[in-house]
Structures are given as C-alpha cells and as structure tokens.
Design an enzyme around this catalytic site. Structure first.
Site, short mmCIF file in Angstrom:
data_model
loop_
_atom_site.label_atom_id
_atom_site.label_comp_id
_atom_site.label_asym_id
_atom_site.label_seq_id
_atom_site.Cartn_x
_atom_site.Cartn_y
_atom_site.Cartn_z
N LYS A 164 1.30 50.93 42.75
CA LYS A 164 2.59 50.91 41.88
C LYS A 164 2.35 51.98 40.89
O LYS A 164 3.44 52.38 40.59
CB LYS A 164 2.39 49.64 41.17
CG LYS A 164 3.43 48.68 42.01
CD LYS A 164 3.49 47.39 41.03
CE LYS A 164 3.59 46.01 41.76
NZ LYS A 164 3.50 44.84 40.98
N CYS A 223 -10.67 38.80 36.71
CA CYS A 223 -9.38 39.62 36.65
C CYS A 223 -8.31 39.15 37.62
O CYS A 223 -8.39 38.49 38.52
CB CYS A 223 -10.10 40.92 37.63
SG CYS A 223 -8.65 42.03 37.99
N CYS A 225 -11.53 46.57 35.92
CA CYS A 225 -11.72 46.55 36.96
C CYS A 225 -11.21 47.65 37.85
O CYS A 225 -10.03 48.40 37.51
CB CYS A 225 -10.81 45.33 37.55
SG CYS A 225 -10.07 45.09 39.34
N LYS A 283 -4.52 56.70 47.39
CA LYS A 283 -4.30 55.28 47.42
C LYS A 283 -3.05 54.98 47.12
O LYS A 283 -2.40 55.51 46.14
CB LYS A 283 -5.28 54.83 46.67
CG LYS A 283 -5.65 53.11 47.00
CD LYS A 283 -6.79 52.74 46.16
CE LYS A 283 -6.70 51.18 46.38
NZ LYS A 283 -7.66 50.69 45.49
N HIS A 336 1.63 46.40 53.92
CA HIS A 336 1.89 45.04 54.62
C HIS A 336 2.61 45.20 55.88
O HIS A 336 2.48 44.43 56.91
CB HIS A 336 2.90 44.28 53.79
CG HIS A 336 2.40 44.31 52.28
ND1 HIS A 336 3.26 44.67 51.23
CD2 HIS A 336 1.27 43.59 51.63
CE1 HIS A 336 2.66 44.34 50.10
NE2 HIS A 336 1.48 43.78 50.33
N HIS A 364 -7.55 47.57 39.53
CA HIS A 364 -6.43 47.14 38.87
C HIS A 364 -6.33 47.82 37.54
O HIS A 364 -5.40 47.69 36.86
CB HIS A 364 -6.09 45.62 38.75
CG HIS A 364 -5.90 44.93 39.98
ND1 HIS A 364 -7.17 44.49 40.71
CD2 HIS A 364 -4.92 44.90 40.77
CE1 HIS A 364 -6.43 44.02 41.91
NE2 HIS A 364 -5.34 44.11 41.75
N HIS A 387 5.50 46.80 51.05
CA HIS A 387 5.36 48.31 51.37
C HIS A 387 4.81 48.62 52.88
O HIS A 387 4.36 47.50 53.60
CB HIS A 387 4.44 48.98 50.12
CG HIS A 387 3.18 48.25 50.06
ND1 HIS A 387 2.20 48.34 51.05
CD2 HIS A 387 2.64 47.63 48.90
CE1 HIS A 387 1.16 47.74 50.63
NE2 HIS A 387 1.25 47.38 49.29
N1 MSP Z 1 -2.73 37.03 49.52
C1 MSP Z 1 -3.81 37.89 49.93
C2 MSP Z 1 -3.96 37.51 51.23
C3 MSP Z 1 -4.29 35.96 51.63
S1 MSP Z 1 -4.51 35.51 53.35
C4 MSP Z 1 -5.20 34.31 53.30
C5 MSP Z 1 -3.52 39.27 50.00
N2 MSP Z 1 -2.36 39.85 50.01
S2 MSP Z 1 -2.00 41.25 49.74
O1 MSP Z 1 -0.61 41.25 49.51
O2 MSP Z 1 -2.68 42.01 48.91
O3 MSP Z 1 -2.04 41.82 51.33
C6 MSP Z 1 -3.32 42.47 51.67
C7 MSP Z 1 -2.95 43.04 53.19
O4 MSP Z 1 -2.03 44.02 53.17
C8 MSP Z 1 -4.30 43.75 53.84
O5 MSP Z 1 -5.21 42.92 54.10
C9 MSP Z 1 -3.56 44.40 54.89
O6 MSP Z 1 -3.19 43.61 55.70
C10 MSP Z 1 -2.12 45.06 54.05
N3 MSP Z 1 -2.43 46.07 53.39
C11 MSP Z 1 -2.01 46.45 52.14
N4 MSP Z 1 -2.30 47.80 52.07
C12 MSP Z 1 -2.75 48.25 53.01
C13 MSP Z 1 -3.26 49.64 53.10
N5 MSP Z 1 -2.92 50.67 52.34
N6 MSP Z 1 -3.80 49.97 54.64
C14 MSP Z 1 -3.79 49.03 55.53
N7 MSP Z 1 -3.42 47.83 55.19
C15 MSP Z 1 -2.77 47.33 54.11
O7 MSP Z 1 -4.49 39.99 49.90
#
Ligand code: MSP
Length: 642
Positions: A306, A133, A150, A303, A22, A153, A19
């Site tokens: 899903k 969790c 949690c 926020k 990422h 989640h 999304h």
């Molecule tokens: N798999 C772990 C990370 C391991 S790295 C050693 C993880 N994955 S995640 O898919 O949840 O990705 C989290 C990251 O996605 C955040 O740190 C950020 O980079 C990005 N983001 C996800 N949602 C976001 C927002 N709403 N706003 C900004 N960044 C976002 O955690």
C-alpha cells in the site's frame, strides 16, 4: 472410484483492497477446480474473507463505521473482483457469518476437551507477555524486528501482557513430522516441505489460542472475556465452509471422503503446515491431503505494498485485457510454485503474441477459409497431408499431459503445452499452404487441412477452458460447439467433429491491443496525475489541500540497505522535520545539505524501509537524471508555495 475434490484459497483479509496477489491464488484455484470438473470429478471450490481482529476494528473506526459495516463494504469489493474474473467458487465463506462462527465455537469446544497422547490438556491457561504486531496479527520476537519495527509492516509493535489460553503445539510436532515424512500429509513444492521440516526441528513453542481486550472477534465458548485468536478463527474456515458446525452430511462428503487441497502462498506456511494440522489432530479431524504453497511475486521488481502504491487492481487489468486475458497473463508470468516478478509492462506484448497472434489468428484464418471456400460448412477429413500425423499425435496427447500437469500444480506448464499445440497448428497451416490449394482447386486436401485445424481449435477450446472460460466458450460457439461436448473426454480423440458443422467466425476473438495508443494514453494519464473518470482532472480544492513550503535541508544521511534513499532533516518553517527522499543516486550528501527545496508538509506519515517520513520533496526527472525543485529567489523556510 475417484474421490471428490475439495480445493480452497486462503480467506483474504478485509483490511486490504483485492489486488493481483489475491487474484493470483484465486485464479489458480479456479483453474484447477474447473479442470477437475471438466475431467468429470465432483469438485467443490471455496474462497472467502477473514474479517476479525484489531486491524479491522481500527480501520472501521477510522472510516467512522462499525466493524461489521466496514467488513460488509470490503467483502463486496472481493466478491465483485471475483465476479469480474469469472471465479466459479461454489461457496464464499465469511468469517463473520453464522455458519463460520458456529464452526469456530465447535472446534474451540473440541480443543478445550482434548487431551494429548500423554493425557495432558491440549488447551491450558497462562500469562503471555510479548510484542504484538497488529499488522501481522501475531506476537513478534525482538529478533524479528528491524530497527525496532516489524519488517513487513514498518510499525512498532505494542507490548502486551495478558492471560491467554494456549494450544499445546509442541505435543503435536512429532506426529506432524511423521505424517509429512510418510506422505500422509503432502506439502508442495519440495522446498516448502523442507522448510516445514526445518521449522519442526527448531525450538517452537505453544501458541496462544485466544486474546484478551480484543473487541472484534469470536468470544471463546468457555470464557467470554477472551476472543479466539484470529488464526484459529481463520484456519477453521476450511471445515466450516462445508458444514463442520451445521451440516454433518456435507462435511462428511467434502472433508472425509474427498481429496482436500489448500492452496496459498508461502507467506502463511507456519499457520497452515503446523498450527492447522495440529488443531485438526487435537479435535480428532482428519488432515487435508495437500498443502500447496506457491511463491510470492514482486511487481516490476518491487514488493507490492500500500505504501509504495504499486498494488495492481485486478479490476484495472480486466478493463484492459478482459477476464480471460487477465487470467492468462497472471498465470503465465513465471512457473507456478516459485517466486517471480510480474512485469506489467510486458502484458500487452505477451497478450498480442500468445492470444491475438497465435490463438486468435488460428481461429480467424481457419474459420474464414471454411466460410469462403466451403460456405461455412466444415469439410471432411483427408488423411494424406504432410505433417498431419504428427499434429494429430500431439493433439491427442495434450489432454492427458495437461491433466497430469494440473494434478501436480504445474499450471504454467499446462498452459504452455496447449499454446505449443496452437503454434504447431499454425505451422502446419503455413507449411501446407492452403491458400494455394484454394487457388488450384484442390478442395479435398484443402478441406482436410481446415478440418484438422478446426479439430485442434476444438481440443484447445476444451483444454484451455479452465483458464479462459469465457473466450473458449466464445470460440466454441463460432464452431457450433455447445456445453454437451465440453468435457475432457471429448478432447481425447481427434476426428470427432462432424463434417457439415456450421462455422461462422465473424470477429477477432482476441482483438490486438494497440501498443502505441496504450503507451500514449498511459503517458497522458500520468502527466496529469491519477487518471480517473474525469480524464484525470483535479478539483482546485483537492490541489489546495497540499501544503507546499520552502524548506532548508539541515542534515542528510543515507538509509542503510536502500541505495536510492536519503534521510533528510528539513526546516519547513516549523522546526526540524524528517523526510525520506529517493534522491541518493543523484545527490551527494554535501550537495543537498543547505539547499532550499520545496516540500509537501502535510502528508500522512509513512514508514519507508523502516524510516519514518513526514513529507515529500518535489523533484523532476529528465531521462535517467533527477533534479530537486528549488525556489527562484531568496525565500525563507516556511514560505508558502501556491
Ligand atoms: N487472512 C490470512 C489468511 C487466512 S487463511 C486461513 C491472510 N490473508 S491475506 O489477505 O494476507 O492473503 C495472503 C494470501 O494472498 C497469500 O497467501 C497469497 O495467496 C495471496 N497473495 C498476496 N500477495 C501475493 C503476492 N505478492 N504473490 C503471491 N501471492 C500473493 O494471510
């Protein structure tokens, strides 16, 4: 001699679709990497996917495939998303790849052999009992739960007791603090640095390095009955991707000799700023130079989740605004680093204003005048024009300013500087009235104005290349500029373009988005439900799957902390059923109790603000008011609506 530059994004969980959250970090990292390359720096950029853990295994079981098959499928979605956004990563690390898993085993072995400064084992075995969790893939404390679930989640944690290997984090905290305070480990922005130092001051405990009973993970090299804790597995991707486990030369270059930057959002601060440095120190590996933790954004105030169904697919944005429009819009919503709100409804307007009007229009008007008045051949410079010196000064300063911003992760500022030069060039163009000069035949001065404007376009096409690589390449091709001059050095000097260069602007580089047509299309799509490839039409069998019943509202109460929600107990013919409805601003409790309503009874249960909801009430909105739908006639609870 400048050190090479190595930049990473987090590896993203494959239990989610890609999304714009990422995409945000990935586009930011890509922009920084491209800028460093533009500045001539030897640069390596890595992103990837996090593929182990209970959640992935559960999702795979649900989908009826093996975890590996499941991962392969979702990883494909990430790779496609990045390709569509022109992400130029040099390597993509998958947590299920041999390279990564070899690296994980290597670092685990190193940690098992490691001793703390006072001679204790860094890794020790003990029992752990706690609430786990699966959403977070971590143990969670009672204190962190909200209404027993949690908060992130909205699911109840499981109670687990098991033998684990522990990592003696507490033995490293003092050293981490020293390294942060001495500047050896830079944590940015400053607020995040303070947060980490604050965490160190709290009563932190050691963390478990392994899990029992987890089927989908990497078995420990020293105990096959346990698998590596997902965060230990995931964090080491940063070194595995550059050959920690299998290519010492590559690893030496990109880790030991480079400036190493990890980019992520603040949600994963503790793991990156404490666990990761501690693991590296224990294994005798140098620390990264900088951890930059940008903010978290909401979408139109909510926020992204899903459950709320408000996750924006970067693919949809690319269809609407192209890869470059998407990259530009995401990076310019609010200053990079802090928390913000992405207002999707403003995208079209902003695209039109910055890209179509300011940049696109400059290219078109300048290009066309060269074509009409000079037969498409760039005229020569002419120095005595009002406002020219100021424009040249601003343009010559731009590359240095932008590079400084990029080095300090001020991406939004960097872009704003470039757009500000574009606006200055448009103003210069308007103020010098070249169209009048053309009429009066003052060709030398006219040529000088067009020459200077083309120079601005050329410099901007270099400086904004890392943000919008495809469009800047397109603009450059209209001015006969090729890759050989696409370096930051070439942006430093004005008056570089050769008179006579062919200019052929035969299209709008950023065609205006039709605001009205878009709004109408969106309204039409939402009135028939989800717009899909078949114009949003539902198959009758799809509609028939919804079980709609007449229901009587038995009880109603407000949901604490959620102004819009009511928790209702309804009887839809099968006894009491709890649903959460967003009608609190429109109905008093007394008005809704005893009312007969229509409920979709066979929805998958959802947890909304910590409250479970088993169904959905039908309502209709007119303007700002909302009305629940009621059956016309004295129908009993449970009567089927068809
Ligand atoms: N798999 C772990 C990370 C391991 S790295 C050693 C993880 N994955 S995640 O898919 O949840 O990705 C989290 C990251 O996605 C955040 O740190 C950020 O980079 C990005 N983001 C996800 N949602 C976001 C927002 N709403 N706003 C900004 N960044 C976002 O955690």
């Amino acid at each position: 001699m400048t050190r090479p530059f190595y930049i990473t994004t987090p590896i993203y969980y494959v239990n989610d679709i890609p999304h714009i959250g990422h995409a945000y970090t990935t586009i930011a990292a890509d922009t920084i990497a491209r800028f460093q390359k533009l500045a001539g720096r030897d640069t390596h950029f890595v992103t990837g996917t996090d593929e182990h853990g209970t959640k992935v295994a559960e999702a795979a079981h649900k989908a009826g495939v093996t975890p590996q098959e499941y991962c392969d499928r979702i990883v494909g979605n990430f790779k496609t998303a990045w390709k569509n956004l022109d992400i130029s990563n040099d390597y993509f690390i998958r947590a299920t790849s041999k390279r990564h898993m070899d690296g994980v085993r290597k670092i685990l072995t190193a940690l098992k052999e490691a001793k703390t400064d006072d001679g204790r084992d860094v890794v020790y075995s003990d029992y752990y009992e706690g609430l786990y969790c699966t959403g977070c893939e971590k143990f969670i404390t009672e204190k962190e739960l909200v209404d027993g679930v949690c908060p992130d989640h909205k699911t109840a944690p499981q109670k687990l007791k098991e033998k684990n290997y522990f990592f003696r984090l507490t033995a490293f905290l003092g050293k981490i603090k020293e390294k942060i305070e001495s500047g050896e480990l830079t944590i940015l922005p400053e607020e995040r640095r303070r947060e980490v130092l604050g965490l160190i001051g709290q009563d932190l405990s050691d963390f478990s390095l392994s899990r029992e009973r987890v089927e989908w993970g990497i078995p420990l090299p020293f105990d096959e009955n346990q698998v590596a804790y997902v965060w230990v597995d995931a964090l080491s991707n940063y070194i595995n991707a550059i050959g920690y486990g299998d290519d010492p030369e590559l690893f030496g270059k990109w880790w030991n000799q480079s400036e190493v930057v990890h980019l992520m959002a603040k949600d994963i601060l503790k793991f990156h700023c404490l666990y990761w440095p501690a693991m590296l120190m224990a294994a005798g590996i140098k620390l990264p130079d900088t951890l930059f933790l940008h903010g978290f954004f909401t979408v139109d105030g909510d926020k992204m989740s899903k459950t709320l169904g408000n996750q924006i697919d970067p693919g949809d944005m690319v269809k609407e605004f192209g890869p470059d429009g998407t990259r530009y819009l995401l990076l310019t919503q609010y200053p990079f680093g802090i928390d913000g709100d992405i207002q999707a409804k403003r995208f079209v307007q902003q695209y039109n204003s910055d890209l179509a009007n300011d940049l696109g229009n400059l290219v078109s008007r300048v290009g066309k005048m060269v074509m009409v008045n000079f037969d498409g051949k760039l005229p020569g410079p002419f120095k005595s024009i009002d406002g020219l010196d100021e424009l040249v000064e601003q343009a010559e300063k731009l590359p240095g300013q932008v590079y400084e911003h990029i080095k300090h992760f001020r991406l939004t500022h960097a872009i704003a500087e470039a757009i500000s030069l574009v606006r200055a060039a448009n103003k210069f163009f308007n103020d010098t009235t070249p169209w009048l000069l053309a009429k009066q035949g003052e060709m030398e001065k006219l040529g000088g104005i067009l020459y200077a404007s083309c120079e601005v376009i050329r410099i901007v096409s270099i400086v904004l290349y890392p943000v919008m690589p495809r469009k800047m390449t397109e603009i450059r091709s209209l001015f006969s500029l090729d890759e050989s001059t696409l370096t930051l050095d070439h942006a430093l000097k004005f008056f570089e373009l050769q008179p006579g260069t062919l200019v052929s602007v035969d299209r709008a580089v950023f065609p205006r988005q039709d605001v009205k047509a878009k709004a109408e299309k969106k309204a039409a799509a939402s009135s028939v439900g989800k717009a899909d490839d078949q114009a949003g039409l539902l198959d009758i069998s799809e509609f028939a799957r919804a079980d709609l019943r007449v229901a009587r509202v038995l009880e109603a109460e407000r949901v604490e902390g959620a102004d819009k929600l009511l928790k209702l107990q309804v009887d839809a013919g099968g006894g009491k059923q709890q649903i959460v409805a967003g009608i609190a601003e429109h109905y008093e409790l007394d008005d809704i109790v005893d009312k007969k309503v229509i409920v979709v009874t066979n929805l998958k249960p959802a947890v909304i603000r910590g409250v479970e909801s088993n169904g959905m009430l039908l309502a209709c909105k007119k303007g700002k008011k909302l009305f629940v739908l009621v059956p016309d006639g004295d129908l009993p609870p449970g009567a089927k609506v068809s």
